[in-house]
Design a protein around this motif. Structure first.
Motif, short mmCIF file in Angstrom:
data_model
loop_
_atom_site.label_atom_id
_atom_site.label_comp_id
_atom_site.label_asym_id
_atom_site.label_seq_id
_atom_site.Cartn_x
_atom_site.Cartn_y
_atom_site.Cartn_z
N LEU A 33 -0.78 -47.64 -8.98
CA LEU A 33 -0.01 -46.78 -9.85
C LEU A 33 1.02 -46.11 -8.98
O LEU A 33 2.11 -46.14 -9.41
CB LEU A 33 -0.92 -45.89 -10.76
CG LEU A 33 -1.81 -46.73 -11.83
CD1 LEU A 33 -2.68 -45.68 -12.63
CD2 LEU A 33 -0.91 -47.43 -12.79
N ALA A 34 0.51 -45.52 -8.01
CA ALA A 34 1.59 -44.74 -7.31
C ALA A 34 2.64 -45.88 -6.82
O ALA A 34 3.94 -45.64 -6.67
CB ALA A 34 0.95 -44.28 -6.05
N ALA A 35 2.19 -46.93 -6.29
CA ALA A 35 3.04 -47.90 -5.85
C ALA A 35 4.01 -48.52 -6.99
O ALA A 35 5.37 -48.75 -6.83
CB ALA A 35 2.58 -49.41 -5.21
N HIS A 36 3.48 -48.60 -8.10
CA HIS A 36 4.03 -49.02 -9.30
C HIS A 36 5.60 -48.10 -9.56
O HIS A 36 6.41 -48.39 -9.96
CB HIS A 36 3.41 -49.16 -10.47
CG HIS A 36 3.82 -49.45 -11.90
ND1 HIS A 36 4.68 -50.66 -11.79
CD2 HIS A 36 4.08 -48.72 -12.97
CE1 HIS A 36 5.18 -50.55 -13.08
NE2 HIS A 36 4.75 -49.42 -13.81
N VAL A 37 4.76 -46.86 -9.75
CA VAL A 37 6.06 -45.92 -10.04
C VAL A 37 7.16 -45.76 -8.92
O VAL A 37 8.42 -45.53 -9.34
CB VAL A 37 5.23 -44.29 -10.29
CG1 VAL A 37 6.29 -43.37 -10.34
CG2 VAL A 37 4.24 -44.37 -11.29
N ARG A 42 1.87 -51.78 -2.45
CA ARG A 42 0.83 -50.72 -2.08
C ARG A 42 0.66 -50.43 -0.63
O ARG A 42 0.49 -49.31 -0.03
CB ARG A 42 -0.41 -51.26 -2.69
CG ARG A 42 -1.51 -50.43 -2.44
CD ARG A 42 -2.98 -50.97 -2.87
NE ARG A 42 -4.23 -50.24 -2.57
CZ ARG A 42 -5.23 -50.65 -2.74
NH1 ARG A 42 -5.43 -51.81 -3.40
NH2 ARG A 42 -6.38 -50.04 -2.37
N MET A 43 0.82 -51.51 0.32
CA MET A 43 0.66 -51.11 1.77
C MET A 43 1.81 -50.35 2.23
O MET A 43 1.78 -50.04 3.38
CB MET A 43 0.61 -52.51 2.30
CG MET A 43 2.16 -53.31 2.22
SD MET A 43 1.83 -55.13 3.08
CE MET A 43 0.65 -55.77 1.89
N ARG A 44 3.05 -50.05 1.40
CA ARG A 44 3.92 -49.24 2.01
C ARG A 44 4.02 -47.73 1.51
O ARG A 44 4.89 -47.10 1.82
CB ARG A 44 5.37 -49.75 1.61
CG ARG A 44 5.60 -51.31 2.12
CD ARG A 44 6.89 -52.07 1.73
NE ARG A 44 8.06 -51.16 2.28
CZ ARG A 44 8.41 -51.55 3.52
NH1 ARG A 44 7.85 -52.20 4.24
NH2 ARG A 44 9.29 -50.74 3.99
N LEU A 45 2.95 -47.56 0.82
CA LEU A 45 2.66 -45.94 0.43
C LEU A 45 2.82 -45.03 1.44
O LEU A 45 3.25 -43.95 1.32
CB LEU A 45 1.48 -45.82 -0.41
CG LEU A 45 1.37 -46.44 -1.70
CD1 LEU A 45 -0.10 -46.36 -2.41
CD2 LEU A 45 2.35 -45.71 -2.54
N ALA A 46 2.00 -45.27 2.73
CA ALA A 46 2.04 -44.52 3.98
C ALA A 46 3.68 -44.19 4.40
O ALA A 46 3.56 -43.24 5.13
CB ALA A 46 1.31 -45.24 5.03
#
Length: 293
Positions: A33-37, A42-46
């Motif tokens: 959900l963080a990646a979606h927002v 997802r792997m790039r959240l860092a």
């Protein structure tokens, strides 16, 4: 100036909220959900250490919806199958990761076929079009047909089919029809190389998670008292559609591997094999129509 917020503590807080609400995969869902927002993978959240307060507010609102057991895929609007993403939402069954195993088996089977003709594939109970469109994407040489009875699900399948055409994939042919009807796909009788199906297969008395019970269409879930009503009724059509030595793969409830295998044996299929999912639970059965029945 409004102070930006650290993303990782927000995600940890969100995962704790989801765990408290009984969500089975709290951290993956919080990260997805963080990646979606943020509009990233997802792997790039860092790579995103800080976010604006309005982003955090949108994120927390989505987390509260997920905590209310609204399916993750309804919040993001997509579900994956193979190498493609599908649009999903209210009115259509959300494809499950377990079906990826049936998809992988289907591609492996298609690789064994001779190259003297374009393979013909039929997907019964296509729902969002997941299996049919994933196969068409992976095998652009295939002639893929997909059948769905529910009009809401068919709307989603058509939307996804149009999206895949726009992306350059080979079109599939969609049918609004009953997979148990005796006239199903009559022009394809004795011509189909592969039939795949993820039909309604849950026994009526089963207890389901809220994401499933409250949001997936019941018509796509339940297969009668033993979960086999649709599979039982569509097996003669599968036998009729397949060419000699053609194959089928049918997903089923984890209580019914032996039941599906018995139905296929009674219909004179051969090479019947039961397959488990990654959790070791019975998940789909494959079989062949004998070359010399």
């Amino acid at each position: 100036m409004t102070e930006r917020l650290r993303l990782r503590p927000l995600i940890v807080e969100a995962a704790a909220r989801l765990a408290e609400a009984g969500v089975g995969s709290p951290m993956p869902d919080a990260e997805n959900l963080a990646a979606h927002v943020l509009g990233i993978e997802r792997m790039r959240l860092a790579l995103i250490p800080m976010v604006e307060p309005e982003i955090a507010d949108r994120y927390r609102a989505l987390i509260e919806q997920r905590a209310a057991r609204i399916p993750l895929q309804h919040l993001t609007g997509t579900a994956a199958m193979g190498e493609i993403d599908l649009a999903v939402g209210p009115g259509v069954f959300v494809p499950r990761p377990e079906t990826e195993l049936l998809f992988a088996w289907a591609l492996a089977y298609l690789e064994t076929l001779p190259h003297d003709h374009s393979p013909i594939v039929v997907d019964l109970c296509t729902g969002s079009g997941a299996l049919a469109l994933a196969i068409a994407h992976a095998r652009p040489d295939a002639e893929v047909h997909a059948v769905e009875l529910d009009p809401d699900a068919l709307t989603w399948a058509r939307r996804n089919a149009d999206t895949r055409i726009a992306a350059g994939d080979t079109p599939i042919t969609l049918y609004a029809d009953d997979v148990t009807g005796p006239a199903l796909l009559t022009p394809l009788t004795d011509r189909v190389d592969l039939v795949v199906a993820n039909p309604p297969y849950i026994p009526e008395a089963a207890t389901l998670d809220p994401e499933v019970a409250d949001h997936d269409p019941h018509r796509a879930l339940f297969g009668g008292p033993d979960g086999l009503d649709v599979i039982r009724a569509m097996t003669p059509n599968i036998a009729r559609l397949l060419r000699a030595d053609g194959a089928t793969g049918i997903e089923h409830d984890d209580t019914n591997g032996g039941g599906v295998a018995a139905l296929l044996a009674a219909a004179d299929f051969s090479d019947i094999v039961e397959h488990a999912d990654l959790a070791g639970k019975p998940r789909f059965v494959v079989a062949r129509r004998p070359a010399n029945p």
